[in-house]
Design an enzyme around this catalytic site. Structure first.
Site, PDB file in Angstrom:
ATOM      1  N   ASP A   1       0.828  -1.198   0.000  1.00  0.00           N
ATOM      2  CA  ASP A   1       0.000   0.000   0.000  1.00  0.00           C
ATOM      3  C   ASP A   1       0.867   1.254   0.000  1.00  0.00           C
ATOM      4  O   ASP A   1       0.700   2.152  -0.832  1.00  0.00           O
ATOM      5  CB  ASP A   1      -0.925   0.013   1.224  1.00  0.00           C
ATOM      6  CG  ASP A   1      -1.726  -1.260   1.358  1.00  0.00           C
ATOM      7  OD1 ASP A   1      -1.199  -2.207   1.968  1.00  0.00           O
ATOM      8  OD2 ASP A   1      -2.846  -1.306   0.856  1.00  0.00           O
TER       9      ASP A   1
ATOM     10  N   GLU B   1       1.524  -5.874  -5.637  1.00  0.00           N
ATOM     11  CA  GLU B   1       1.170  -5.011  -6.770  1.00  0.00           C
ATOM     12  C   GLU B   1       2.321  -4.137  -7.238  1.00  0.00           C
ATOM     13  O   GLU B   1       2.643  -4.097  -8.427  1.00  0.00           O
ATOM     14  CB  GLU B   1      -0.024  -4.133  -6.384  1.00  0.00           C
ATOM     15  CG  GLU B   1      -0.433  -3.157  -7.467  1.00  0.00           C
ATOM     16  CD  GLU B   1      -1.721  -2.413  -7.146  1.00  0.00           C
ATOM     17  OE1 GLU B   1      -1.828  -1.244  -7.538  1.00  0.00           O
ATOM     18  OE2 GLU B   1      -2.617  -3.000  -6.506  1.00  0.00           O
TER      19      GLU B   1
END
Length: 366
Positions: free
Chosen positions: A27, A268
């Site tokens: 994140d 990610e």
């Protein structure tokens, strides 16, 4: 003669980016790249984050134009754009103040602040359908605001991927041989970076690397944290003499991917960086209890047009098939995977990057 004050160029309005750090640095990794690149493109930005501790090693020098604030810092200096990253929601007092500002701008016929939910990255079909859709907030502190859903992605009908404006220039200037020499790699070594959670097929990989095919010398570079712990937990891992790396900044992480011959990445942010690196890579997708990540991984492999060997390796690496089925790494296999990675990179470079799409989108909705 000095310019008249009224003729001076208007100062760009700042953006607020909200980030909750759940785990594993993904994140904060994505959000820091976003704010740093916005700052580099002349947009003043504030990162409102609930745990900024990882920035001490990830971005120790900070970034021009970027201010880091606590997640619940008071609303101030009306923002042009507010981004709630990965579905986190801005604090209720902030949303209330934003809603009031939005209503005032509407009454005064001024540009209104734009509220964007920046979603997770996926290659699944729903991304194209849901990209840029609105959701009117009907109740609560943010009543009257519209939350816009913005999806990064791999196709022209999505929001694209984060990519720095100077990425290609930096890659062209990168001294790969010098990096490899500084990290103790010989000319014939196959450098493999390992950034993972706890892959089910890790024991099989380590056994492979300890007994490589003739004439091939793999060298394992292990990132700190869970990857190091996972390797050290395996009996006999030290026979490989893996190199355990210290924490590194995002720029240093990128350089590692450029220098290695195979990148085993996770989450990610590092997936996107592996794509830009153009080297063979394998993605350890974040595991979910309901196995929803299996469909997400297959959708990505479909988009990638992954050859059968690369798909089989991903499935074994991510626990979707027996770990014993892990394909054996060879120079020929890596050449096939490199061709696949470079074709994917070339296709992505034809698309506008995420910020280049996000800025006009926000201007359109203000």
């Amino acid at each position: 003669m000095p310019a008249h004050p009224s003729s001076a160029a208007p100062q760009p309005l700042h953006w607020d980016i909200f980030c909750r750090v759940i785990d594993n640095y993904g994140d904060i990794g994505v959000c820091w790249r976003l704010v740093a690149e916005l700052g580099a493109r002349g947009v003043p930005v504030r990162l409102r984050i609930d745990d900024a501790s990882a920035l001490a090693w990830m971005a120790p020098q900070g970034a021009p134009g970027v201010q880091v604030l606590p997640y619940d810092a008071a609303y101030a200096e009306h923002p042009a754009v507010v981004i709630e990253a990965f579905g986190c929601e801005a604090p209720a007092p902030y949303l209330a103040a934003l809603s009031q500002h939005h209503a005032h701008c509407h009454n005064q016929h001024q540009p209104r602040p734009v509220l964007v939910n920046l979603e997770y990255l996926s290659a699944e079909d729903y991304v194209e359908r849901c990209h840029r859709l609105p959701s009117l907030i009907m109740s609560g502190e943010g009543r009257g605001l519209t939350r816009w859903f913005f999806y990064p992605g791999f196709t022209a009908r999505t929001g694209g991927l984060l990519r720095e404006a100077d990425l290609l220039q930096r890659q062209a200037q990168f001294n790969r041989p010098a990096w490899r020499q500084a990290h103790g790699l010989g000319d014939g070594d196959c450098a493999i970076s390992l950034f993972c959670y706890e892959p089910p097929a890790l024991p099989q990989l380590l056994t492979q690397l300890a007994h490589p095919v003739a004439g091939w010398q793999p060298r394992l570079l292990v990132t700190p944290g869970r990857a190091t712990q996972a390797v050290q937990a395996q009996a006999g891992a030290q026979a490989l003499q893996p190199r355990y790396l210290p924490p590194r900044t995002q720029a240093e992480f990128d350089a590692m991917l450029w220098a290695c011959d195979l990148n085993l990445v996770r989450g990610e942010d590092s997936l996107v960086r592996a794509l830009w690196a153009g080297q063979p890579f394998v993605w350890h997708i974040y595991p979910q209890d309901d196995q929803a990540h299996h469909a997400k991984l297959d959708a990505f492999l479909d988009w990638l047009q992954a050859p059968a060997s690369l798909r089989a390796f991903h499935h074994a690496w991510n626990g979707m098939r027996d770990a014993a089925s892990l394909p054996t790494l060879t120079p020929d296999l890596l050449r096939e995977w490199r061709h696949c990675a470079q074709q994917a990179r070339a296709n992505l470079l034809q698309q506008a990057d995420l910020i280049a799409q996000l800025q006009p989108f926000a201007a359109e909705k203000s």
